[in-house]
Enzyme design. Structure first.
Site, PDB file in Angstrom:
ATOM      1  N   CYS A 101      33.035  36.032  38.089  1.00 31.04           N
ATOM      2  CA  CYS A 101      32.480  37.334  37.696  1.00 31.04           C
ATOM      3  C   CYS A 101      33.190  38.384  38.539  1.00 31.04           C
ATOM      4  O   CYS A 101      33.533  38.111  39.695  1.00 31.04           O
ATOM      5  CB  CYS A 101      30.982  37.367  37.976  1.00 31.04           C
ATOM      6  SG  CYS A 101      30.209  38.952  37.561  1.00 31.04           S
ATOM      7  N   CYS A 132      27.254  57.314  44.204  1.00 36.93           N
ATOM      8  CA  CYS A 132      26.022  56.586  43.876  1.00 36.93           C
ATOM      9  C   CYS A 132      25.081  56.656  45.086  1.00 36.93           C
ATOM     10  O   CYS A 132      25.427  56.190  46.180  1.00 36.93           O
ATOM     11  CB  CYS A 132      26.352  55.130  43.531  1.00 36.93           C
ATOM     12  SG  CYS A 132      27.696  55.011  42.313  1.00 36.93           S
ATOM     13  N   CYS A 147      24.348  53.732  47.622  1.00 39.78           N
ATOM     14  CA  CYS A 147      25.426  52.820  48.002  1.00 39.78           C
ATOM     15  C   CYS A 147      26.014  53.067  49.387  1.00 39.78           C
ATOM     16  O   CYS A 147      26.445  54.171  49.720  1.00 39.78           O
ATOM     17  CB  CYS A 147      26.538  52.857  46.956  1.00 39.78           C
ATOM     18  SG  CYS A 147      27.762  51.561  47.236  1.00 39.78           S
ATOM     19  N   CYS A 191      27.438  41.263  32.141  1.00 38.07           N
ATOM     20  CA  CYS A 191      26.378  41.224  33.156  1.00 38.07           C
ATOM     21  C   CYS A 191      26.016  42.678  33.432  1.00 38.07           C
ATOM     22  O   CYS A 191      26.844  43.446  33.927  1.00 38.07           O
ATOM     23  CB  CYS A 191      26.903  40.543  34.425  1.00 38.07           C
ATOM     24  SG  CYS A 191      25.756  40.639  35.817  1.00 38.07           S
ATOM     25  N   CYS A 227      34.688  54.515  48.810  1.00 43.93           N
ATOM     26  CA  CYS A 227      34.636  54.758  47.364  1.00 43.93           C
ATOM     27  C   CYS A 227      34.422  56.247  47.064  1.00 43.93           C
ATOM     28  O   CYS A 227      33.637  56.924  47.724  1.00 43.93           O
ATOM     29  CB  CYS A 227      33.511  53.930  46.753  1.00 43.93           C
ATOM     30  SG  CYS A 227      33.461  54.055  44.957  1.00 43.93           S
ATOM     31  N   CYS A 284      31.149  35.947  42.371  1.00 40.14           N
ATOM     32  CA  CYS A 284      31.156  37.332  41.886  1.00 40.14           C
ATOM     33  C   CYS A 284      31.935  38.206  42.861  1.00 40.14           C
ATOM     34  O   CYS A 284      31.500  38.411  43.994  1.00 40.14           O
ATOM     35  CB  CYS A 284      29.739  37.869  41.781  1.00 40.14           C
ATOM     36  SG  CYS A 284      28.707  36.879  40.723  1.00 40.14           S
ATOM     37  N   ARG A 344      18.538  37.957  36.749  1.00 40.09           N
ATOM     38  CA  ARG A 344      18.847  37.614  38.149  1.00 40.09           C
ATOM     39  C   ARG A 344      18.010  38.424  39.131  1.00 40.09           C
ATOM     40  O   ARG A 344      18.000  39.654  39.097  1.00 40.09           O
ATOM     41  CB  ARG A 344      20.337  37.816  38.445  1.00 40.09           C
ATOM     42  CG  ARG A 344      20.707  37.364  39.877  1.00 40.09           C
ATOM     43  CD  ARG A 344      22.212  37.260  40.105  1.00 40.09           C
ATOM     44  NE  ARG A 344      22.800  36.389  39.128  1.00 40.09           N
ATOM     45  CZ  ARG A 344      23.586  36.805  38.133  1.00 40.09           C
ATOM     46  NH1 ARG A 344      23.922  38.066  38.044  1.00 40.09           N
ATOM     47  NH2 ARG A 344      24.055  35.937  37.274  1.00 40.09           N
TER      48      ARG A 344
HETATM   49  N1  SAM Z   1      32.026  49.814  42.434  1.00 42.22           N
HETATM   50  C1  SAM Z   1      31.626  49.097  41.296  1.00 42.22           C
HETATM   51  C2  SAM Z   1      30.617  49.821  40.473  1.00 42.22           C
HETATM   52  O1  SAM Z   1      29.737  50.461  41.035  1.00 42.22           O
HETATM   53  O2  SAM Z   1      30.691  49.771  39.254  1.00 42.22           O
HETATM   54  C3  SAM Z   1      31.151  47.710  41.588  1.00 42.22           C
HETATM   55  C4  SAM Z   1      30.301  47.382  42.807  1.00 42.22           C
HETATM   56  S1  SAM Z   1      28.676  48.128  42.888  1.00 42.22           S
HETATM   57  C5  SAM Z   1      28.278  47.912  44.582  1.00 42.22           C
HETATM   58  C6  SAM Z   1      27.664  47.036  41.960  1.00 42.22           C
HETATM   59  C7  SAM Z   1      26.189  47.311  41.838  1.00 42.22           C
HETATM   60  O3  SAM Z   1      25.500  46.950  43.019  1.00 42.22           O
HETATM   61  C8  SAM Z   1      25.720  48.737  41.602  1.00 42.22           C
HETATM   62  O4  SAM Z   1      25.866  49.147  40.280  1.00 42.22           O
HETATM   63  C9  SAM Z   1      24.266  48.666  41.976  1.00 42.22           C
HETATM   64  O5  SAM Z   1      23.470  48.346  40.862  1.00 42.22           O
HETATM   65  C10 SAM Z   1      24.210  47.527  43.009  1.00 42.22           C
HETATM   66  N2  SAM Z   1      23.918  48.063  44.349  1.00 42.22           N
HETATM   67  C11 SAM Z   1      24.771  48.729  45.156  1.00 42.22           C
HETATM   68  N3  SAM Z   1      24.174  49.109  46.310  1.00 42.22           N
HETATM   69  C12 SAM Z   1      22.886  48.686  46.228  1.00 42.22           C
HETATM   70  C13 SAM Z   1      21.756  48.802  47.097  1.00 42.22           C
HETATM   71  N4  SAM Z   1      21.831  49.445  48.251  1.00 42.22           N
HETATM   72  N5  SAM Z   1      20.599  48.243  46.713  1.00 42.22           N
HETATM   73  C14 SAM Z   1      20.512  47.593  45.523  1.00 42.22           C
HETATM   74  N6  SAM Z   1      21.547  47.464  44.660  1.00 42.22           N
HETATM   75  C15 SAM Z   1      22.718  48.004  44.996  1.00 42.22           C
HETATM   76 FE1  SF4 Z   2      31.410  53.090  44.589  1.00 39.93          FE
HETATM   77 FE2  SF4 Z   2      29.148  52.018  45.474  1.00 39.93          FE
HETATM   78 FE3  SF4 Z   2      29.110  53.565  43.319  1.00 39.93          FE
HETATM   79 FE4  SF4 Z   2      30.260  51.114  43.182  1.00 39.93          FE
HETATM   80  S1  SF4 Z   2      28.108  51.552  43.544  1.00 39.93           S
HETATM   81  S2  SF4 Z   2      31.081  53.049  42.380  1.00 39.93           S
HETATM   82  S3  SF4 Z   2      31.081  50.970  45.269  1.00 39.93           S
HETATM   83  S4  SF4 Z   2      29.674  54.230  45.399  1.00 39.93           S
END
Ligand code: SAM
Ligand code: SF4
Ligand code: DTB
Length: 340
Positions: free
Chosen positions: A155, A82, A85, A215, A78, A124, A287
Protein backbone atom coordinates in the site's frame (compact mmCIF):
# COMPACT_ATOMS: atom_id res chain seq x y z
CA UNK A 1 -41.71 -7.06 24.93
CA UNK A 2 -42.25 -5.37 21.57
CA UNK A 3 -40.29 -6.67 18.62
CA UNK A 4 -39.17 -4.25 15.91
CA UNK A 5 -40.45 -5.08 12.45
CA UNK A 6 -37.74 -6.63 10.30
CA UNK A 7 -37.33 -4.87 6.99
CA UNK A 8 -34.41 -4.87 4.62
CA UNK A 9 -32.19 -1.82 4.46
CA UNK A 10 -32.88 -0.85 0.88
CA UNK A 11 -33.80 2.51 -0.61
CA UNK A 12 -37.30 1.21 -1.33
CA UNK A 13 -38.17 0.18 2.19
CA UNK A 14 -36.02 2.42 4.36
CA UNK A 15 -37.13 5.94 5.07
CA UNK A 16 -35.17 8.55 6.95
CA UNK A 17 -37.37 8.45 10.03
CA UNK A 18 -37.71 4.66 10.12
CA UNK A 19 -35.18 3.78 12.78
CA UNK A 20 -36.79 0.50 13.75
CA UNK A 21 -35.23 -1.60 11.02
CA UNK A 22 -33.05 -4.58 11.46
CA UNK A 23 -30.90 -5.68 8.56
CA UNK A 24 -31.81 -8.91 6.80
CA UNK A 25 -28.88 -8.79 4.47
CA UNK A 26 -26.58 -5.93 3.75
CA UNK A 27 -27.38 -4.14 0.55
CA UNK A 28 -24.47 -2.49 -1.23
CA UNK A 29 -25.86 1.00 -1.60
CA UNK A 30 -24.38 4.15 -3.12
CA UNK A 31 -27.31 6.51 -2.57
CA UNK A 32 -27.27 7.27 1.14
CA UNK A 33 -28.89 10.52 2.20
CA UNK A 34 -27.45 12.46 5.12
CA UNK A 35 -30.57 11.91 7.20
CA UNK A 36 -30.36 8.14 6.72
CA UNK A 37 -26.76 8.11 7.90
CA UNK A 38 -27.62 10.35 10.83
CA UNK A 39 -30.45 7.99 11.76
CA UNK A 40 -27.89 5.18 11.98
CA UNK A 41 -25.62 7.26 14.23
CA UNK A 42 -28.64 8.11 16.42
CA UNK A 43 -29.68 4.52 17.04
CA UNK A 44 -29.43 3.22 20.58
CA UNK A 45 -25.81 2.13 21.03
CA UNK A 46 -26.65 -1.53 21.66
CA UNK A 47 -28.86 -1.78 18.57
CA UNK A 48 -26.25 -0.09 16.39
CA UNK A 49 -23.38 -2.31 17.54
CA UNK A 50 -25.55 -5.42 17.26
CA UNK A 51 -26.48 -4.59 13.67
CA UNK A 52 -22.90 -3.76 12.76
CA UNK A 53 -21.71 -7.01 14.28
CA UNK A 54 -24.34 -8.93 12.34
CA UNK A 55 -23.39 -7.28 9.04
CA UNK A 56 -19.73 -7.92 9.84
CA UNK A 57 -20.41 -11.65 10.11
CA UNK A 58 -22.07 -11.76 6.70
CA UNK A 59 -18.80 -11.00 4.91
CA UNK A 60 -15.94 -11.35 7.39
CA UNK A 61 -14.60 -13.84 9.88
CA UNK A 62 -15.29 -11.99 13.17
CA UNK A 63 -12.33 -13.68 14.84
CA UNK A 64 -9.74 -12.56 12.29
CA UNK A 65 -8.03 -9.17 12.20
CA UNK A 66 -5.76 -8.13 9.32
CA UNK A 67 -2.41 -6.55 10.26
CA UNK A 68 -1.01 -3.67 8.20
CA UNK A 69 2.29 -2.06 9.12
CA UNK A 70 3.27 1.51 8.31
CA UNK A 71 6.58 3.08 7.39
CA UNK A 72 7.30 6.72 6.70
CA UNK A 73 9.49 6.62 3.58
CA UNK A 74 9.78 10.42 3.48
CA UNK A 75 9.09 12.37 6.63
CA UNK A 76 8.19 16.01 7.34
CA UNK A 77 8.69 19.26 5.47
CA UNK A 78 5.30 18.96 3.75
CA UNK A 79 3.88 22.02 1.97
CA UNK A 80 0.26 21.18 2.82
CA UNK A 81 -1.46 22.62 5.89
CA UNK A 82 -3.49 19.66 7.20
CA UNK A 83 -4.32 20.87 10.71
CA UNK A 84 -3.82 17.49 12.37
CA UNK A 85 -0.46 16.66 10.86
CA UNK A 86 2.96 16.58 12.51
CA UNK A 87 4.58 16.67 9.06
CA UNK A 88 3.33 20.00 7.77
CA UNK A 89 5.95 22.73 7.46
CA UNK A 90 3.29 25.43 7.93
CA UNK A 91 3.16 25.70 11.73
CA UNK A 92 5.15 28.57 13.05
CA UNK A 93 6.66 26.89 16.09
CA UNK A 94 7.03 23.56 14.32
CA UNK A 95 6.22 20.11 15.65
CA UNK A 96 9.81 19.15 16.46
CA UNK A 97 10.10 16.75 13.56
CA UNK A 98 13.24 16.50 11.39
CA UNK A 99 12.47 16.36 7.67
CA UNK A 100 14.10 13.52 5.74
CA UNK A 101 14.71 12.65 2.09
CA UNK A 102 13.10 9.66 0.39
CA UNK A 103 14.48 6.44 1.91
CA UNK A 104 16.65 4.12 -0.15
CA UNK A 105 14.77 1.24 -1.72
CA UNK A 106 16.77 -1.51 0.00
CA UNK A 107 16.21 -0.01 3.45
CA UNK A 108 12.47 -0.01 2.86
CA UNK A 109 12.50 -3.62 1.67
CA UNK A 110 14.61 -4.67 4.68
CA UNK A 111 12.16 -2.97 7.04
CA UNK A 112 9.25 -4.69 5.28
CA UNK A 113 10.95 -8.04 5.79
CA UNK A 114 11.12 -7.36 9.52
CA UNK A 115 7.47 -6.34 9.54
CA UNK A 116 6.58 -9.60 7.81
CA UNK A 117 8.58 -11.59 10.35
CA UNK A 118 6.65 -9.74 13.08
CA UNK A 119 3.35 -10.89 11.54
CA UNK A 120 2.20 -8.03 9.26
CA UNK A 121 0.62 -9.04 5.94
CA UNK A 122 0.46 -5.61 4.29
CA UNK A 123 3.14 -2.94 4.17
CA UNK A 124 1.94 0.67 3.88
CA UNK A 125 4.52 3.17 2.70
CA UNK A 126 3.71 6.82 3.42
CA UNK A 127 5.38 10.00 2.19
CA UNK A 128 4.87 13.58 3.39
CA UNK A 129 4.22 15.01 -0.04
CA UNK A 130 1.53 16.99 -1.78
CA UNK A 131 2.25 14.65 -4.71
CA UNK A 132 5.25 12.57 -5.73
CA UNK A 133 7.78 14.09 -8.15
CA UNK A 134 8.21 12.23 -11.43
CA UNK A 135 11.89 11.77 -10.59
CA UNK A 136 10.89 9.68 -7.54
CA UNK A 137 8.75 7.23 -9.48
CA UNK A 138 11.51 4.70 -10.25
CA UNK A 139 12.39 4.37 -6.56
CA UNK A 140 8.71 4.09 -5.61
CA UNK A 141 7.98 1.36 -8.14
CA UNK A 142 11.14 -0.51 -7.06
CA UNK A 143 9.84 -0.39 -3.47
CA UNK A 144 6.51 -1.87 -4.57
CA UNK A 145 8.26 -4.65 -6.48
CA UNK A 146 10.72 -5.37 -3.66
CA UNK A 147 8.02 -5.57 -0.98
CA UNK A 148 5.74 -7.70 -3.15
CA UNK A 149 8.61 -10.11 -3.77
CA UNK A 150 8.59 -10.79 -0.01
CA UNK A 151 5.04 -12.07 -0.37
CA UNK A 152 3.45 -9.04 1.30
CA UNK A 153 0.60 -6.87 0.05
CA UNK A 154 1.66 -3.33 -0.73
CA UNK A 155 0.00 0.00 0.00
CA UNK A 156 1.26 3.52 -0.64
CA UNK A 157 0.07 6.94 0.44
CA UNK A 158 1.94 9.68 -1.39
CA UNK A 159 -0.61 12.49 -1.78
CA UNK A 160 -2.29 13.44 -5.05
CA UNK A 161 -1.30 11.46 -8.16
CA UNK A 162 -1.20 12.31 -11.85
CA UNK A 163 -2.62 9.80 -14.36
CA UNK A 164 0.86 8.68 -15.48
CA UNK A 165 2.09 8.25 -11.89
CA UNK A 166 -0.99 6.17 -11.08
CA UNK A 167 -0.35 3.97 -14.09
CA UNK A 168 3.29 3.43 -13.10
CA UNK A 169 2.25 2.32 -9.62
CA UNK A 170 -0.42 0.01 -11.06
CA UNK A 171 2.08 -1.50 -13.52
CA UNK A 172 4.50 -2.15 -10.65
CA UNK A 173 1.72 -4.18 -8.97
CA UNK A 174 0.73 -1.81 -6.15
CA UNK A 175 -2.17 -3.48 -4.33
CA UNK A 176 -3.68 -0.52 -2.43
CA UNK A 177 -3.46 3.27 -2.53
CA UNK A 178 -4.43 5.18 0.62
CA UNK A 179 -5.87 8.64 0.18
CA UNK A 180 -8.30 9.79 2.86
CA UNK A 181 -11.20 12.19 2.44
CA UNK A 182 -10.47 12.90 6.13
CA UNK A 183 -13.86 14.45 7.06
CA UNK A 184 -17.09 15.84 5.60
CA UNK A 185 -16.93 18.24 2.68
CA UNK A 186 -18.36 21.04 4.90
CA UNK A 187 -15.82 20.65 7.69
CA UNK A 188 -12.85 20.02 5.37
CA UNK A 189 -11.96 23.67 4.86
CA UNK A 190 -11.60 24.16 8.64
CA UNK A 191 -8.83 21.55 8.60
CA UNK A 192 -7.06 21.95 5.25
CA UNK A 193 -6.87 24.94 2.93
CA UNK A 194 -4.08 24.01 0.52
CA UNK A 195 -5.98 21.42 -1.51
CA UNK A 196 -9.65 20.76 -2.06
CA UNK A 197 -12.03 17.94 -1.31
CA UNK A 198 -12.51 17.53 -5.05
CA UNK A 199 -8.72 17.10 -5.51
CA UNK A 200 -8.95 14.11 -3.19
CA UNK A 201 -11.93 12.61 -5.00
CA UNK A 202 -10.09 13.04 -8.31
CA UNK A 203 -7.10 11.05 -7.04
CA UNK A 204 -9.40 8.32 -5.74
CA UNK A 205 -11.07 8.07 -9.18
CA UNK A 206 -7.68 7.76 -10.92
CA UNK A 207 -6.60 5.02 -8.52
CA UNK A 208 -9.85 3.11 -9.06
CA UNK A 209 -9.64 3.49 -12.84
CA UNK A 210 -6.15 1.94 -12.84
CA UNK A 211 -7.45 -1.10 -10.96
CA UNK A 212 -5.58 -0.38 -7.72
CA UNK A 213 -7.60 -1.16 -4.57
CA UNK A 214 -8.83 2.02 -2.91
CA UNK A 215 -8.08 2.67 0.76
CA UNK A 216 -9.91 5.78 1.94
CA UNK A 217 -11.25 6.89 5.29
CA UNK A 218 -10.68 9.75 7.65
CA UNK A 219 -10.07 11.12 11.10
CA UNK A 220 -12.54 11.67 13.92
CA UNK A 221 -12.01 13.73 17.06
CA UNK A 222 -10.94 16.89 15.21
CA UNK A 223 -13.74 18.96 16.77
CA UNK A 224 -16.19 17.96 14.03
CA UNK A 225 -19.89 17.35 14.67
CA UNK A 226 -21.65 14.02 14.36
CA UNK A 227 -23.12 15.28 11.08
CA UNK A 228 -19.54 15.61 9.77
CA UNK A 229 -18.74 12.03 10.69
CA UNK A 230 -21.97 11.08 8.91
CA UNK A 231 -20.97 13.21 5.91
CA UNK A 232 -17.55 11.58 5.68
CA UNK A 233 -19.06 8.08 5.60
CA UNK A 234 -21.77 9.25 3.20
CA UNK A 235 -19.08 10.47 0.76
CA UNK A 236 -17.16 7.20 1.00
CA UNK A 237 -20.20 4.90 0.65
CA UNK A 238 -21.64 6.94 -2.22
CA UNK A 239 -18.48 6.63 -4.34
CA UNK A 240 -19.16 4.62 -7.53
CA UNK A 241 -17.55 1.68 -5.72
CA UNK A 242 -17.03 1.39 -1.98
CA UNK A 243 -13.41 1.70 -0.91
CA UNK A 244 -11.85 -1.72 -0.37
CA UNK A 245 -10.38 -0.48 2.86
CA UNK A 246 -11.65 2.26 5.20
CA UNK A 247 -9.24 3.52 7.87
CA UNK A 248 -10.97 5.21 10.79
CA UNK A 249 -8.36 7.26 12.64
CA UNK A 250 -8.86 8.79 16.08
CA UNK A 251 -6.97 12.08 16.06
CA UNK A 252 -3.52 11.86 17.63
CA UNK A 253 -3.27 15.42 18.95
CA UNK A 254 0.29 16.43 18.09
CA UNK A 255 1.85 19.40 19.98
CA UNK A 256 2.60 22.29 17.62
CA UNK A 257 -0.34 21.54 15.28
CA UNK A 258 -3.50 23.68 15.25
CA UNK A 259 -5.48 20.73 16.68
CA UNK A 260 -3.18 20.08 19.63
CA UNK A 261 -5.76 21.20 22.21
CA UNK A 262 -8.95 19.98 20.59
CA UNK A 263 -11.38 18.33 22.99
CA UNK A 264 -11.18 14.52 22.88
CA UNK A 265 -14.06 12.64 21.28
CA UNK A 266 -16.27 10.48 23.48
CA UNK A 267 -15.02 6.91 22.87
CA UNK A 268 -18.58 5.67 22.25
CA UNK A 269 -18.85 8.12 19.36
CA UNK A 270 -15.70 6.53 17.93
CA UNK A 271 -17.30 3.07 18.18
CA UNK A 272 -20.45 4.44 16.55
CA UNK A 273 -18.35 5.67 13.60
CA UNK A 274 -16.79 2.23 13.16
CA UNK A 275 -20.23 0.59 13.39
CA UNK A 276 -21.85 2.91 10.85
CA UNK A 277 -18.89 2.44 8.46
CA UNK A 278 -19.33 -1.32 8.75
CA UNK A 279 -23.09 -1.17 8.06
CA UNK A 280 -22.72 1.22 5.09
CA UNK A 281 -19.73 -0.56 3.51
CA UNK A 282 -20.36 -4.19 4.44
CA UNK A 283 -17.59 -5.80 2.42
CA UNK A 284 -14.84 -3.26 3.07
CA UNK A 285 -12.01 -3.76 5.47
CA UNK A 286 -12.69 -1.25 8.26
CA UNK A 287 -9.38 -0.40 9.90
CA UNK A 288 -9.01 0.68 13.52
CA UNK A 289 -6.18 3.05 12.65
CA UNK A 290 -4.37 5.90 14.44
CA UNK A 291 -5.14 6.54 18.10
CA UNK A 292 -4.97 2.98 19.49
CA UNK A 293 -2.13 3.95 21.81
CA UNK A 294 -4.62 6.01 23.81
CA UNK A 295 -7.41 3.39 23.70
CA UNK A 296 -8.16 0.83 26.40
CA UNK A 297 -8.30 -2.84 25.50
CA UNK A 298 -12.02 -2.77 26.19
CA UNK A 299 -12.56 0.07 23.71
CA UNK A 300 -10.58 -1.77 21.04
CA UNK A 301 -12.62 -4.93 21.69
CA UNK A 302 -15.83 -2.91 21.23
CA UNK A 303 -14.46 -1.65 17.89
CA UNK A 304 -13.81 -5.25 16.77
CA UNK A 305 -17.33 -6.17 17.85
CA UNK A 306 -18.65 -3.19 15.87
CA UNK A 307 -16.96 -4.42 12.70
CA UNK A 308 -13.32 -3.33 12.68
CA UNK A 309 -11.48 -6.00 10.70
CA UNK A 310 -7.96 -4.62 10.56
CA UNK A 311 -5.42 -2.61 12.56
CA UNK A 312 -2.14 -0.80 12.08
CA UNK A 313 0.41 -3.02 13.74
CA UNK A 314 3.96 -2.21 14.83
CA UNK A 315 5.32 0.21 17.38
CA UNK A 316 5.22 3.28 15.16
CA UNK A 317 2.55 4.73 12.90
CA UNK A 318 4.18 7.33 10.61
CA UNK A 319 5.60 9.72 13.19
CA UNK A 320 3.71 8.82 16.38
CA UNK A 321 3.73 5.73 18.61
CA UNK A 322 1.43 2.71 18.32
CA UNK A 323 1.03 -0.18 20.81
CA UNK A 324 3.90 -2.68 20.96
CA UNK A 325 3.47 -5.94 19.05
CA UNK A 326 3.46 -8.09 22.17
CA UNK A 327 0.73 -5.93 23.69
CA UNK A 328 -1.45 -6.39 20.61
CA UNK A 329 -0.76 -10.10 20.44
CA UNK A 330 -1.66 -10.45 24.14
CA UNK A 331 -4.97 -8.67 23.46
CA UNK A 332 -5.64 -10.96 20.49
CA UNK A 333 -4.92 -13.96 22.72
CA UNK A 334 -7.36 -12.72 25.37
CA UNK A 335 -10.08 -12.18 22.75
CA UNK A 336 -9.37 -15.34 20.72
CA UNK A 337 -8.60 -13.21 17.65
CA UNK A 338 -6.37 -14.56 14.89
CA UNK A 339 -3.99 -12.16 13.10
CA UNK A 340 -4.43 -12.30 9.32
N1 SAM B 1 0.88 13.08 2.55
C1 SAM B 1 -0.07 12.15 2.10
C2 SAM B 1 -1.47 12.66 2.17
O1 SAM B 1 -1.81 13.34 3.13
O2 SAM B 1 -2.24 12.40 1.26
C3 SAM B 1 0.03 10.81 2.76
C4 SAM B 1 0.32 10.66 4.25
S1 SAM B 1 -0.90 11.32 5.38
C5 SAM B 1 0.02 11.39 6.88
C6 SAM B 1 -2.07 10.03 5.54
C7 SAM B 1 -3.25 10.19 6.47
O3 SAM B 1 -2.86 10.01 7.82
C8 SAM B 1 -3.97 11.53 6.51
O4 SAM B 1 -4.85 11.70 5.44
C9 SAM B 1 -4.74 11.44 7.80
O5 SAM B 1 -6.01 10.88 7.61
C10 SAM B 1 -3.88 10.50 8.67
N2 SAM B 1 -3.25 11.25 9.77
C11 SAM B 1 -2.20 12.10 9.68
N3 SAM B 1 -1.89 12.65 10.88
C12 SAM B 1 -2.79 12.14 11.77
C13 SAM B 1 -3.01 12.35 13.16
N4 SAM B 1 -2.27 13.19 13.87
N5 SAM B 1 -4.00 11.67 13.76
C14 SAM B 1 -4.78 10.81 13.04
N6 SAM B 1 -4.62 10.59 11.71
C15 SAM B 1 -3.65 11.24 11.08
FE1 SF4 C 1 1.39 16.65 4.22
FE2 SF4 C 1 0.57 15.63 6.53
FE3 SF4 C 1 -1.19 16.76 4.90
FE4 SF4 C 1 -0.07 14.39 4.21
S1 SF4 C 1 -1.41 14.77 5.94
S2 SF4 C 1 -0.36 16.20 2.90
S3 SF4 C 1 1.97 14.67 5.12
S4 SF4 C 1 0.53 17.82 5.91
C1 DTB D 1 -4.33 6.31 7.63
O1 DTB D 1 -5.56 6.51 7.46
N1 DTB D 1 -3.73 6.39 8.80
C2 DTB D 1 -2.30 6.16 8.66
C3 DTB D 1 -2.17 5.80 7.16
N2 DTB D 1 -3.48 6.00 6.67
C4 DTB D 1 -1.17 6.44 6.34
C5 DTB D 1 -1.47 7.27 9.16
C6 DTB D 1 -1.74 7.63 10.61
C7 DTB D 1 -0.79 8.69 11.00
C8 DTB D 1 -0.90 9.06 12.42
C9 DTB D 1 0.00 10.17 12.80
C10 DTB D 1 1.46 9.92 12.61
O2 DTB D 1 1.99 8.87 13.06
O3 DTB D 1 2.12 10.79 12.04
Amino acid sequence: MTVSPVTSLTPESQTADDTTFALEGAATRHDWSRSEVTALFDRPFMDLVFEASRVHRLYHDPNKVQLSQLISIKTGGCAEDCGYCSQSSKYKNGTGLDATKLMEVQRVVDAAKQAKEGGASRYCMGAAWTSPKDRDMDSLTAMVEGVKALGMETCMTLGMLSPSQTKKLADAGLDYYNHNVDTSEEFYSEIITTRSYQDRLDTLALVRAEGINVCSGGIVGMGEKQSDRAGMLQTLANLPEHPDSVPINMLVAVPGTPLENVEALDPFDFVRTVAVARIMMPKAEVRLSAGRQAMSEELQALCFLAGASSIFYGEQLLTTPNPENNKDLALFEKLGLQPA
